[in-house]
Design a protein around this motif. Structure first.
Motif, PDB file in Angstrom:
ATOM      1  N   TYR A   5      95.315  15.237 -49.758  1.00 32.97           N
ATOM      2  CA  TYR A   5      96.473  15.472 -48.907  1.00 32.97           C
ATOM      3  C   TYR A   5      97.470  14.329 -48.985  1.00 32.97           C
ATOM      4  N   LYS A   6      97.006  13.108 -49.214  1.00 39.07           N
ATOM      5  CA  LYS A   6      97.998  12.035 -49.329  1.00 39.07           C
ATOM      6  C   LYS A   6      98.866  12.254 -50.571  1.00 39.07           C
ATOM      7  N   ASN A   7      98.232  12.725 -51.658  1.00 40.52           N
ATOM      8  CA  ASN A   7      99.022  13.014 -52.857  1.00 40.52           C
ATOM      9  C   ASN A   7      99.996  14.154 -52.599  1.00 40.52           C
ATOM     10  N   ARG A   8      99.552  15.161 -51.851  1.00 43.53           N
ATOM     11  CA  ARG A   8     100.428  16.295 -51.549  1.00 43.53           C
ATOM     12  C   ARG A   8     101.626  15.848 -50.720  1.00 43.53           C
ATOM     13  N   LEU A   9     101.386  15.049 -49.693  1.00 50.67           N
ATOM     14  CA  LEU A   9     102.502  14.577 -48.867  1.00 50.67           C
ATOM     15  C   LEU A   9     103.491  13.777 -49.704  1.00 50.67           C
ATOM     16  N   ARG A  13     107.303  14.996 -50.582  1.00 49.88           N
ATOM     17  CA  ARG A  13     108.404  14.111 -50.180  1.00 49.88           C
ATOM     18  C   ARG A  13     109.276  13.744 -51.376  1.00 49.88           C
ATOM     19  N   THR A  14     108.646  13.362 -52.485  1.00 45.05           N
ATOM     20  CA  THR A  14     109.436  12.937 -53.643  1.00 45.05           C
ATOM     21  C   THR A  14     110.150  14.115 -54.299  1.00 45.05           C
ATOM     22  N   TYR A  37      99.673   7.988 -42.923  1.00 42.91           N
ATOM     23  CA  TYR A  37      99.304   9.372 -43.233  1.00 42.91           C
ATOM     24  C   TYR A  37      99.373   9.611 -44.737  1.00 42.91           C
ATOM     25  N   GLU A  38     100.473   9.190 -45.332  1.00 49.45           N
ATOM     26  CA  GLU A  38     100.682   9.466 -46.752  1.00 49.45           C
ATOM     27  C   GLU A  38      99.675   8.713 -47.623  1.00 49.45           C
ATOM     28  N   ASN A  39      99.313   7.522 -47.218  1.00 51.87           N
ATOM     29  CA  ASN A  39      98.366   6.722 -48.002  1.00 51.87           C
ATOM     30  C   ASN A  39      96.910   7.036 -47.683  1.00 51.87           C
ATOM     31  N   GLY A  40      96.691   7.882 -46.682  1.00 49.80           N
ATOM     32  CA  GLY A  40      95.335   8.244 -46.317  1.00 49.80           C
ATOM     33  C   GLY A  40      94.627   7.199 -45.464  1.00 49.80           C
ATOM     34  N   ASN A  41      95.388   6.251 -44.905  1.00 47.86           N
ATOM     35  CA  ASN A  41      94.795   5.223 -44.045  1.00 47.86           C
ATOM     36  C   ASN A  41      94.590   5.724 -42.624  1.00 47.86           C
ATOM     37  N   LYS A  50     100.942  20.851 -39.407  1.00 51.58           N
ATOM     38  CA  LYS A  50     101.749  22.054 -39.160  1.00 51.58           C
ATOM     39  C   LYS A  50     103.238  21.747 -39.331  1.00 51.58           C
ATOM     40  N   LYS A  51     103.684  20.633 -38.759  1.00 50.68           N
ATOM     41  CA  LYS A  51     105.115  20.275 -38.860  1.00 50.68           C
ATOM     42  C   LYS A  51     105.532  20.046 -40.309  1.00 50.68           C
ATOM     43  N   PHE A  52     104.690  19.334 -41.054  1.00 51.02           N
ATOM     44  CA  PHE A  52     105.017  19.082 -42.461  1.00 51.02           C
ATOM     45  C   PHE A  52     104.984  20.381 -43.269  1.00 51.02           C
ATOM     46  N   ALA A  53     104.033  21.256 -42.974  1.00 46.23           N
ATOM     47  CA  ALA A  53     103.936  22.534 -43.684  1.00 46.23           C
ATOM     48  C   ALA A  53     105.198  23.371 -43.462  1.00 46.23           C
ATOM     49  N   ILE A  54     105.665  23.419 -42.221  1.00 46.26           N
ATOM     50  CA  ILE A  54     106.885  24.173 -41.916  1.00 46.26           C
ATOM     51  C   ILE A  54     108.087  23.542 -42.620  1.00 46.26           C
ATOM     52  N   TYR A  55     108.207  22.243 -42.533  1.00 45.40           N
ATOM     53  CA  TYR A  55     109.348  21.548 -43.143  1.00 45.40           C
ATOM     54  C   TYR A  55     109.388  21.757 -44.656  1.00 45.40           C
ATOM     55  N   TYR A  56     108.240  21.620 -45.301  1.00 44.34           N
ATOM     56  CA  TYR A  56     108.190  21.736 -46.764  1.00 44.34           C
ATOM     57  C   TYR A  56     107.978  23.173 -47.243  1.00 44.34           C
ATOM     58  N   ASN A  57     107.833  24.106 -46.292  1.00 40.10           N
ATOM     59  CA  ASN A  57     107.647  25.520 -46.618  1.00 40.10           C
ATOM     60  C   ASN A  57     106.420  25.743 -47.496  1.00 40.10           C
TER      61      ASN A  57
END
Length: 71
Positions: A5-9, A13-14, A37-41, A50-57
């Motif tokens: 998931y960190k790679n997905r985020l 984003r990129t 969150y992004e680095n998995g720490n 949920k918020k990220f899923a909606i934002y990134y569709n």
């Protein structure tokens, strides 16, 4: 897994040409917290997934690395 998931985020984003600070600002997060969150720490809470899923569709399953299908 956490690494997936960190790679997905990061990839999502990129793909939008956004910095960590820009995403953090969009979601009213501290940049350091978003980076955790992004680095998995830090575990990504369901509410934020949920918020990220909606934002990134994309689906939450995609963010979680449970599927390679975005929807």
């Amino acid at each position: 897994s956490v690494s997936k998931y960190k790679n997905r985020l990061r990839d999502l984003r990129t793909d939008k040409d956004l910095t960590q600070a820009q995403v953090a600002e969009l979601f009213f997060l501290q940049t350091t917290q978003y980076r955790r969150y992004e680095n998995g720490n830090s575990d990504l809470p369901l509410e934020w997934a949920k918020k990220f899923a909606i934002y990134y569709n994309v689906s939450i399953d995609y963010i979680a690395g449970l599927t390679d299908k975005r929807k």
